[in-house]
Design an enzyme around this catalytic site. Structure first.
Site, PDB file in Angstrom:
ATOM      1  N   ASP A 227       0.826  -1.207   0.000  1.00 27.02           N
ATOM      2  CA  ASP A 227       0.000   0.000   0.000  1.00 27.02           C
ATOM      3  C   ASP A 227       0.867   1.268   0.000  1.00 27.02           C
ATOM      4  O   ASP A 227       2.106   1.191   0.010  1.00 27.02           O
ATOM      5  CB  ASP A 227      -0.947  -0.040   1.213  1.00 27.02           C
ATOM      6  CG  ASP A 227      -2.332   0.522   0.890  1.00 27.02           C
ATOM      7  OD1 ASP A 227      -2.437   1.356  -0.013  1.00 27.02           O
ATOM      8  OD2 ASP A 227      -3.297   0.123   1.574  1.00 27.02           O
ATOM      9  N   ASP A 297      -9.657   3.194  -3.135  1.00 28.18           N
ATOM     10  CA  ASP A 297     -10.389   1.958  -2.842  1.00 28.18           C
ATOM     11  C   ASP A 297     -11.735   1.900  -3.568  1.00 28.18           C
ATOM     12  O   ASP A 297     -12.422   2.909  -3.737  1.00 28.18           O
ATOM     13  CB  ASP A 297     -10.634   1.830  -1.339  1.00 28.18           C
ATOM     14  CG  ASP A 297      -9.385   1.369  -0.600  1.00 28.18           C
ATOM     15  OD1 ASP A 297      -8.321   1.236  -1.230  1.00 28.18           O
ATOM     16  OD2 ASP A 297      -9.489   1.130   0.619  1.00 28.18           O
TER      17      ASP A 297
END
Ligand SMILES: *[C@@H]1O[C@H](CO)[C@@H](O)[C@H](O)[C@H]1NC(C)=O
Ligand SMILES: *[C@@H]1O[C@H](CO)[C@@H](O)[C@H](O)[C@H]1NC(C)=O
Ligand SMILES: *[C@@H]1O[C@H](CO)[C@@H](O)[C@H](O)[C@H]1NC(C)=O
Ligand SMILES: *[C@@H]1O[C@H](CO)[C@@H](O)[C@H](O)[C@H]1NC(C)=O
Ligand SMILES: *[C@@H]1O[C@H](CO)[C@@H](O)[C@H](O)[C@H]1NC(C)=O
Length: 481
Positions: A227, A297
């Site tokens: 990430d 996301d």
């Protein structure tokens, strides 16, 4: 959590000299537990990426695109010749590529995040693995069982410096889960972050790449999702990268360091760059990993599905074997998506060759949903071992205008030509395409076959028309009659 570079932006407002503390470009600007500033520089918007992390991203809504992640980078040939003139960290950053023993085809699997967020544990992960078998997902080709954020304790081991699995969530450690996942016949994935902390505030791997890669290899990890939260100011990209090549940007180098560390372990890892479409990742992602996120996301919404298709169709040239634009994890089973929208969700991820990581409590899927995600003909297109390129938009009839996202796509598999038709309208509509307009077909008579049902629909000449339900997708295989 991380320490951010102090913002250095001053604004003149209404004749008053006001100094506003804005976060840096790509800096954090919100999320659960965030106590820092929430203002972004001019032209940048504080964007919610998940409940734990909002980040300053470039405002693309106004149509003004500035330099950084949306501009076209210099061709890679320039970068090769420029390598010798690179300075600083870009001159010495590792250039080793990802393992090609894995990651040729887009990943098929499950990830814990959309189903459970931080509320994960060994039972839930092993349940997913067992459900792969009991629900027929293993037979359909699903392979990876991946844990997302929130698996460790918040601090590293004081003496070894290693990340420590949270013993209340994973009483047998991560190696214990990996061993059981492997014993069931699957591959096992974990999560870390190319910053000082993960999005939910657990230890990140920036500066600890070698130790963490070695730890993951020792535990039997096969897949790493990496990430992009909590990036120190001096590691973010404020302007154009050296030589205009985003492969040499600070963002890319943070990921390159982990690629090299994984290589050193000798264990092949599938490397998933969760870089949110920053730093023109589609231009260099395949030199660093196997797949890369194209956005923030996902959400279980029709607007997410159409927006990520719109983004991805601008970068289809990046997609091939070992090289996949990641449209993010599946939302089938979550939220209020209609069954037609769930079909489009799956079909679009299939025909654009995105990784497909299921993101729900699999025990709650009904038979219609299971039929979608195990559809053999769509999965065969996605996992085709001889054709790596995705389907691409085409103009269905002379003079037709292309909406955004496009509705008509044609692609090739080892079987032949396929057409996918999305109805983005809010009513059912008849959709028509001329065979002569489908790349590779030409005129003549063709048998049109429904990939969803596995049945031939008949023989047609010149064109084919079909009613597509609102937000549904027709998936067709077209063979010469
Ligand atoms: C490491 O990189 C070398 C050189 O590219 C390659 O031959 C080797 O297969 C890689 N090993 C792993 C585990 O990625
Ligand atoms: C995981 O959570 C579930 C639901 O809260 C619980 O039933 C189960 O016992 C937990 N397992 C572990 C290993 O903590
Ligand atoms: C940022 O600062 C750290 C600590 O001084 C240093 O190790 C790192 O190389 C710097 N990053 C860049 C891109 O210069
Ligand atoms: C499964 O759920 C969807 C909604 O997500 C619904 O449209 C469909 O009819 C359900 N199928 C069955 C067999 O219950
Ligand atoms: C979508 O539906 C609306 C209303 O039903 C209609 O006005 C519009 O033209 C349709 N769009 C397309 C592309 O057919």
């Amino acid at each position: 959590m991380a320490v951010y570079a102090l913002p250095l932006f001053a604004y003149v407002l209404g004749g008053l000299l006001a100094s506003v503390a804005a976060q840096s470009e790509y800096g954090q600007c919100g999320g659960i537990g965030w106590t820092g500033g929430i203002t972004c520089p001019t032209g940048w918007v504080c964007t919610d990426l998940n409940p734990y992390y909002s980040q300053c991203l470039q405002d693309t809504s106004s149509g003004t695109t500035t330099a950084a992640p949306t501009s076209t980078s210099a061709p890679s040939s320039t970068s090769t010749s420029a390598t010798s003139t690179l300075t600083g960290i870009a001159a010495s950053a590792p250039t080793i590529g990802p393992s090609h023993d894995v990651g040729k085809l887009p990943a098929l699997g499950w990830n814990s995040w959309n189903a459970y967020g931080c509320n994960i544990n060994e039972t839930k992960v092993l349940n997913a693995a067992n459900q792969f078998i009991s629900l027929g997902l293993a037979d359909a080709g699903y392979e990876y069982i991946n844990i997302d954020d929130c698996w460790p304790l918040t601090t590293r081991d004081a003496s070894t410096g290693r990340i420590v699995p949270d013993p209340s969530k994973f009483p047998n450690g991560i190696s214990g889960v990996a061993e059981k996942v492997h014993a069931l016949g699957f591959k096992f994935g974990i999560y870390s972050d190319a910053g000082t902390a993960t999005c939910a505030g657990f230890p990140g791997s920036l500066g600890n790449e070698e130790l963490d890669a070695a730890t993951f290899a020792e535990w039997g990890v096969d897949y790493l999702k990496y990430d992009n939260c909590n990036v120190p100011g001096n590691w973010s990209d404020a302007g154009n990268p050296p030589g205009g090549d985003w492969y040499n940007s600070n963002s890319a180098i943070r990921y390159r360091q982990m690629t090299a560390a994984m290589n050193e372990t000798g264990r092949p890892f599938h490397f998933s760059l969760c870089i949110w479409g920053n730093a023109n990742v589609w231009d260099w992602g395949a030199r660093v990993g196997h797949s890369w996120r194209m956005s923030g996301d996902s959400s279980a919404s029709w607007s997410y599905i159409t927006s990520i298709i719109t983004t991805n169709v601008q970068h289809l040239d990046s997609i091939d074997f070992y090289s996949h634009n990641d449209m993010d994890m599946m939302e089938i089973g979550n939220g209020a998506l209609t069954i037609q929208e769930q079909r489009t969700h799956f079909a679009a991820w299939v025909f654009l060759k995105s990784p497909i990581l299921l993101g729900t409590d699999l025990s709650l899927l009904n038979s219609t949903q299971l039929d979608i995600i195990t559809n053999p003909e769509l999965l065969a297109f996605h996992q085709d071992a001889t054709i790596g390129t995705p389907a691409a938009p085409f103009t269905p009839t002379a003079g037709a205008t292309t909406p955004s996202p496009p509705e008509f796509y044609a692609g090739t598999s080892s079987k032949g030509t396929h057409v996918f038709v999305i109805n983005t309208n809010s009513t059912a509509l008849t959709k028509t395409f001329d065979f002569a307009n489908v790349p590779g077909l030409g005129s003549g008579s063709f048998v049109v076959h429904d990939m969803w049902t596995g049945k031939d629909l008949g023989t047609f000449t010149t064109s084919y028309s079909t009613t597509v339900d609102t937000h549904d997708t027709a998936a067709l295989f077209i063979k010469p009659a």
